[in-house]
Scaffold this active site. Structure first.
Site, PDB file in Angstrom:
ATOM      1  N   GLU A  43       0.223 -16.176   9.386  1.00  0.00           N
ATOM      2  CA  GLU A  43       0.262 -15.537   8.080  1.00  0.00           C
ATOM      3  C   GLU A  43       0.863 -16.564   7.117  1.00  0.00           C
ATOM      4  O   GLU A  43       2.032 -16.921   7.234  1.00  0.00           O
ATOM      5  CB  GLU A  43       1.148 -14.292   8.176  1.00  0.00           C
ATOM      6  CG  GLU A  43       0.808 -13.209   7.201  1.00  0.00           C
ATOM      7  CD  GLU A  43       1.741 -12.015   7.362  1.00  0.00           C
ATOM      8  OE1 GLU A  43       2.245 -11.551   6.344  1.00  0.00           O
ATOM      9  OE2 GLU A  43       1.995 -11.570   8.507  1.00  0.00           O
ATOM     10  N   ASP A  54       9.982  -8.701  -0.691  1.00  0.00           N
ATOM     11  CA  ASP A  54      10.671  -9.571   0.255  1.00  0.00           C
ATOM     12  C   ASP A  54      12.182  -9.535   0.101  1.00  0.00           C
ATOM     13  O   ASP A  54      12.713  -9.435  -0.993  1.00  0.00           O
ATOM     14  CB  ASP A  54      10.172 -11.012   0.085  1.00  0.00           C
ATOM     15  CG  ASP A  54       8.773 -11.181   0.656  1.00  0.00           C
ATOM     16  OD1 ASP A  54       8.616 -10.950   1.865  1.00  0.00           O
ATOM     17  OD2 ASP A  54       7.852 -11.502  -0.112  1.00  0.00           O
TER      18      ASP A  54
END
Lengths: 255, 574
Positions: A43, A54
């Site tokens: 990824e 995040d």
């Protein structure tokens, strides 16, 4: 069989790193080191100035990639194409926020395909806004990766996965943002069953995975397991590619 | 959901439709239709929409492929739509550009391309073909939702459903239709660009708006608090000395500086905290830049007995120390955010991250009219009291409406608050003022409309200051409340459609206005509000002397004084 399906055929071992963390060459080396450590689905995260999904570890990696190495969308695609030139087997998906790619979505998908990516996950582009993304993914032959969250209702899971016949489902198993956690949520298996009721696509589970026990627990119930922040933290600690390979082997319990 | 409107005949209608986010406009070249236009008009329409992403579709019912090619050569259409046997027979002549092929029940021609072409189903049952496709035929705002649920098309094509009489489009009907199929948008702007995890919490909030916030009981309780806790209605003050000093005769200020906590922010913070309490959420989080929304939220939480956490950029914590102390005194926890530029944008990021983990027990009290839907709507509704009061007071004092309403625009909550009431009367000029900072380059200001760049930040599509690479740009303003990279979606829509105008005032101009109002009227304005006054000073010489101006004075300037004195931006002499 597509590279993504191949990765899932025998449990997908998925690993995330932020592209350009350490510069182009270093970044490519690190991704390749993950593959040597047993990862079969990479990824590749495109850095963004305001990554609201995040936690601190990946935020810091994105900041390093942007501020120290001027990483852009094109640089990130260059990294994908360099990984691809060394490895034609490993599946690669791009993980991105919408703003850096929104001015010309069709062109981005085309370039992603050309670079050798197999899928695209746009984390802040929910189903309601993803019509164009799915169209261009179909046109250029790349898989749109759909996220299901613990808050997603059964009715909604059915809606957002309807008509998808390639790629995989990313089940982000925890509330909150990316980042390492101590354990897995108790309702994991229940949620996976709900998803399986409506799709034949394989399911990878991620968010908070930080040790080999969690990896093996996930792989008992899911088709794949994603590790992100834990590995990004290693990069922040300046591990060598050889060490990264070893850490990954330990995580995924492959020798 | 793509939207196509067919039978557009006027350039200005085309422009407004394009500005509202309609993806395709169809121009009819068929001779049997009241909606037919000629080449000259078509050229004007194409010129009118050239700055928008909207595609121009040439719609042909009865032309030969040769004639279609001839018209296309003249106009260079974006898309060609083929109805009827004669036009359809020429489909292979147009493989070089996108087509809308009107299905007739027979197999689709081989030469159609799934990447660029569309199928349109009208009067016949749609089939799954792998192509993107439009549903057409008698669609209107009342039947479209049911049809979308039934068929799940890629787009909808409408014509008579948005007309007031045969062949005459009605912009209000078009907007009503768009509001039905894009309920989270204001024209082309808004939406819910958030991670999947936050979709359900946002949907819960949409439900709470309908069932709780819009209930008569809630409204009664809220209005009572506005009156007896906030101190509303706030005054409308005519400022004759200030007007005279800048060469005008009629300037009135709506005095949001006189609210409890000193700015309009309390209208929204109190409303949202009350809503959260009714939703059973005991914990409130908020972001703040200058600290005004943080203080307002901490105040509402103290009064309502809610836990309060305020995220604030480290830079702002340092430059707004008195407000930090106030929030802590009120019982709030202030979290200094050190990521990124350590200002408002980063505080919003951190609040969104908190909410993603805590939404079950926590309400995110977003301080301005932006963010993912329904936040812009909630904030605009709670701030609408400003415009309602101002209009009534203005009419009572002056005997008419103002000619012009001016407000500063950071996220845009005070401006949308005062504008809303005046939007229906198109004679009234609405002007929003952004921070011009100290220069025109990216990073030197917070002038989103001047940059003209569209993007997505904090959950909504709008005008966003950003770099060439799509990273969010740093911004600058002397006023922390205007120092932000994006603008609320309602303002983006008012700007794009042309209903409101937006201009800038620089740091320096704002400081001059700050001092002029203070000296001439005994009112110390917030630096944010000083931008609106500065704009008026700048344009006064070009306005008719008797122009009737209403300025929303969004807050008081006490909070700004320590910083301005420390930086020697204003001077106090004995």
């Amino acid at each position: 069989m597509s590279r993504i399906n191949t990765a899932f055929a025998n449990k997908a071992k998925v690993a995330y790193l932020t592209a350009g963390d350490g510069g182009i060459a270093k970044s490519v080396e690190n991704f390749v080191a993950l593959v040597k450590g047993g990862v079969n689905l990479l990824e590749v995260g495109i850095p963004y100035s305001d990554p609201v999904a995040d936690g601190p570890v990946i935020q810091a990696a994105m900041e390093r990639a942007l501020k120290e190495h001027n990483t852009t969308v094109d640089t990130s695609l260059e990294i994908v194409s360099k990984i691809r030139s060394q490895d034609n087997q490993v599946a690669i998906i791009l993980f991105t926020y919408y703003n850096p790619i929104q001015t010309n979505l069709a062109e981005f998908i085309r370039k992603a395909k050309d670079a050798g990516a197999d899928g695209v996950l746009v984390v802040d582009l929910p189903y309601e806004e993803a019509g164009e993304l799915r169209h261009w993914c179909k046109v250029y032959g790349i898989s749109p990766i759909t996220v299901v969250a613990p808050s997603t209702t059964q009715k909604r899971i059915k809606t957002i996965l309807a008509g998808l016949d390639n790629g995989f489902v990313y089940y982000a198993c925890q509330k909150g943002t990316t980042g390492t956690r101590d354990g897995l949520p108790e309702d994991l298996a229940t949620h996976l069953n709900s998803i399986r009721e409506v799709t034949k696509l394989p399911i990878a589970v991620g968010f908070g995975v930080s040790n080999s026990q969690m990896v093996s627990d996930i792989l008992k119930v899911a088709d794949g397991c994603v590790v992100g922040s834990y590995l990004v933290k290693q990069i922040a600690n300046n591990v060598t590619p050889a060490e990264l390979t070893k850490i990954t082997q330990g995580l995924y319990n492959v020798a | 959901m793509l939207v196509k409107i067919c039978g557009i005949r006027e350039p200005e209608m085309a422009r407004k439709v394009a500005a509202s986010g309609v993806d395709f406009i169809g121009l009819l070249f068929t001779s049997h239709s009241p909606r037919q236009i000629g080449i000259a008009t078509a050229k004007e329409i194409i010129a009118a929409v050239k700055d928008y992403p909207t595609k121009v579709v040439g719609v042909f019912f009865d032309e030969t492929p040769e004639k279609i090619a001839e018209i296309d050569k003249e106009l260079n259409l974006d898309v060609i739509q083929l109805h009827g046997d004669l036009p359809r027979s020429g489909v292979s002549n147009f493989t070089h550009k996108p087509l809308i092929y009107v299905a007739d029940g027979k197999p689709l021609p081989e030469c159609l391309d799934v990447a660029k072409d569309f199928i349109l189903y009208e009067k016949i049952e749609p089939e799954e073909t792998g192509f993107r496709w439009f549903l057409a035929g008698g669609l209107d705002k009342d039947n479209v939702s049911g049809l979308i649920d039934k068929y799940a098309p890629t787009g909808v094509d409408l014509s008579s459903g948005v007309e007031i009489s045969r062949g005459v489009k009605d912009f209000a009907k078009i907007r009503e239709f768009l509001a039905v199929i894009r309920p989270t948008y204001y024209g082309a702007y808004g939406g819910m660009y958030v991670p999947e995890l936050l979709i359900e919490p946002l949907k819960d909030l949409i439900d709470a708006v309908k069932t709780i916030m819009h209930s008569p009981e809630f409204q009664a309780e809220y209005l009572n608090l506005l009156k007896n806790f906030v101190g509303r209605p706030t005054a409308l003050t005519e400022v004759k000395n200030f007007a005279k000093a800048i060469g005008l005769t009629s300037v009135h200020l709506k005095r949001e500086d006189l609210t409890h906590t000193g700015a309009h922010k309390i209208n929204n913070a109190l409303g949202q905290c009350l809503l959260a309490k009714k939703m059973g959420k005991p914990r409130i989080i908020a972001e703040t830049g200058a600290g005004q929304h943080g203080v307002a939220t901490a105040t509402a939480c103290a009064m309502l007995g809610l836990e309060c956490v305020v995220y604030m950029g480290q830079v702002d914590v340092e430059r707004q120390a008195p407000n930090v102390a106030k929030m802590r005194l009120l019982g709030a926890k202030v979290v200094a955010v050190t990521d990124g530029s350590a200002t408002l944008k980063d505080a919003v990021n951190e609040a969104l991250r908190d909410w993603a983990a805590s939404y079950e027990t926590t309400h995110y009290c977003l301080g301005t009219a932006l963010g993912p839907y329904p936040f812009p709507q909630i904030c605009a509704e709670f701030q609408a009291v400003i415009g309602r009061e101002a209009k009534a007071q203005y009419n009572e004092q002056v005997g008419s409406n103002p000619d012009m309403v001016i407000a500063c625009v950071g996220g845009g909550s005070n401006a949308i608050g005062v504008f809303q009431e005046f939007i229906p009367d198109e004679k009234i000029k609405l002007v929003g003022i952004e921070a011009g900072g100290y220069g025109v380059k990216v990073g030197e200001n917070a002038a989103r409309f001047q940059s003209g760049k569209l993007g997505v930040l904090h959950g909504n599509r709008t005008y966003v200051l950003q770099t060439e690479d799509g990273q969010i740009a740093d911004t600058h303003s002397v006023s922390a409340g205007l120092d932000y990279a994006a603008v609320g979606p309602q303002h983006a829509d008012l700007y794009a459609t042309g209903r409101a105008h937006y201009d800038v005032a620089t740091d320096e101009e704002a400081l001059i206005a700050f001092q002029l109002l203070t000296r001439t009227e005994g009112i110390i304005p917030a630096l944010e509000s000083s931008h609106a006054l500065a704009y008026l000073m700048k344009v006064a010489k070009d306005l008719p002397k008797d122009c009737k101006v209403l300025v929303n004075l969004s807050g008081r300037g006490d909070k700004d004084l320590p910083g301005l004195l420390a930086r020697e931006l204003v001077h106090v002499t004995n």
